[in-house]
Design a protein around this motif. Structure first.
Motif, PDB file in Angstrom:
ATOM      1  N   PRO A   1       0.814  -1.228   0.000  1.00  0.00           N
ATOM      2  CA  PRO A   1       0.000   0.000   0.000  1.00  0.00           C
ATOM      3  C   PRO A   1       0.847   1.278   0.000  1.00  0.00           C
ATOM      4  O   PRO A   1       0.518   2.233  -0.696  1.00  0.00           O
ATOM      5  N   ALA A   2       1.956   1.283   0.737  1.00  0.00           N
ATOM      6  CA  ALA A   2       2.815   2.467   0.776  1.00  0.00           C
ATOM      7  C   ALA A   2       3.408   2.762  -0.602  1.00  0.00           C
ATOM      8  O   ALA A   2       3.468   3.925  -1.029  1.00  0.00           O
ATOM      9  N   ASP A   3       3.848   1.729  -1.318  1.00  0.00           N
ATOM     10  CA  ASP A   3       4.403   1.919  -2.663  1.00  0.00           C
ATOM     11  C   ASP A   3       3.352   2.450  -3.625  1.00  0.00           C
ATOM     12  O   ASP A   3       3.607   3.353  -4.418  1.00  0.00           O
ATOM     13  N   LEU A   4       2.178   1.875  -3.572  1.00  0.00           N
ATOM     14  CA  LEU A   4       1.109   2.293  -4.486  1.00  0.00           C
ATOM     15  C   LEU A   4       0.658   3.719  -4.184  1.00  0.00           C
ATOM     16  O   LEU A   4       0.433   4.511  -5.106  1.00  0.00           O
ATOM     17  N   LEU A   5       0.544   4.060  -2.906  1.00  0.00           N
ATOM     18  CA  LEU A   5       0.181   5.434  -2.543  1.00  0.00           C
ATOM     19  C   LEU A   5       1.253   6.424  -2.980  1.00  0.00           C
ATOM     20  O   LEU A   5       0.936   7.517  -3.440  1.00  0.00           O
ATOM     21  N   ALA A   6       2.517   6.038  -2.864  1.00  0.00           N
ATOM     22  CA  ALA A   6       3.603   6.916  -3.303  1.00  0.00           C
ATOM     23  C   ALA A   6       3.492   7.181  -4.802  1.00  0.00           C
ATOM     24  O   ALA A   6       3.676   8.315  -5.256  1.00  0.00           O
ATOM     25  N   GLY A   7       3.184   6.155  -5.581  1.00  0.00           N
ATOM     26  CA  GLY A   7       3.007   6.330  -7.021  1.00  0.00           C
ATOM     27  C   GLY A   7       1.819   7.218  -7.347  1.00  0.00           C
ATOM     28  O   GLY A   7       1.894   8.084  -8.206  1.00  0.00           O
ATOM     29  N   MET A   8       0.728   7.015  -6.638  1.00  0.00           N
ATOM     30  CA  MET A   8      -0.466   7.841  -6.865  1.00  0.00           C
ATOM     31  C   MET A   8      -0.204   9.288  -6.434  1.00  0.00           C
ATOM     32  O   MET A   8      -0.603  10.227  -7.117  1.00  0.00           O
TER      33      MET A   8
END
Length: 184
Positions: free
Chosen positions: A32-39
């Motif tokens: 989730p942290a990686d995906l939120l960083a991308g978003m």
């Protein structure tokens, strides 16, 4: 040098020259942290590897539809026969249409980046700035129409009826005001 997805997103957004680019991340990192960083960096959607080709095609089609809707909305705003502008929460004009440019006698580039009260009569400027900030702070969606005395490029006074509507971001927070103006 390898660029992280967030840096790629930032660079694409910075170099898009006013055009909206739909960014779909395809990544092996799926926390989730990686995906939120991308978003947060500007991606619109993501898929995790290995990506299913049918799902990839579906997401691309959805992205194209979003871009088409955005373009239709932009054209509607830009070509509306009524004067429109949008201001951010600081009162800075961030979007203006052709009708408002014609009404005030300015080009869009001359209006963008200026405060809405820069065009108000000096007698009303302080009052209008305070009222604008109060609307933003209150976040009240029930905004009554008001009359403003503006000045066009040549210094001629214009009495306009201003209808203001709050703009909310995707989190429901006030992001600014969208205003229509009718020459009274």
């Amino acid at each position: 040098r390898v660029l992280f997805r967030s840096e790629v997103c930032r660079r694409v957004r910075a170099q898009s020259e006013g055009q909206y680019v739909y960014l779909l991340l395809v990544t092996a990192r799926d926390t989730p942290a990686d995906l939120l960083a991308g978003m947060d960096a500007g991606a619109d959607d993501y898929l995790t590897k290995p990506a299913d080709m049918a799902e990839l095609r579906m997401r691309i089609r959805a992205g194209c539809r979003i871009l088409e809707f955005g373009e239709r909305s932009r054209q509607l705003f830009e070509n509306a026969p009524i004067a429109y502008h949008e201001a951010n929460t600081a009162g800075v004009i961030v979007r203006v249409n052709q009708a408002e440019c014609k009404l005030l006698g300015y080009t869009a580039s001359e209006l963008l980046g200026r405060h809405v009260w820069d065009f108000v009569s000096p007698a009303q400027a302080g009052e209008r700035m305070s009222a604008f900030m109060a609307l933003i702070k209150a976040g009240d969606h029930q905004i009554e129409d008001s009359e403003w005395e503006l000045f066009d490029r040549d210094g001629n006074p214009l009495l306009v009826r201003l209808q203001q509507n709050l703009i909310s971001n995707s989190f429901g927070q006030v992001a600014g005001l969208r205003c229509t103006m009718l020459d009274v």
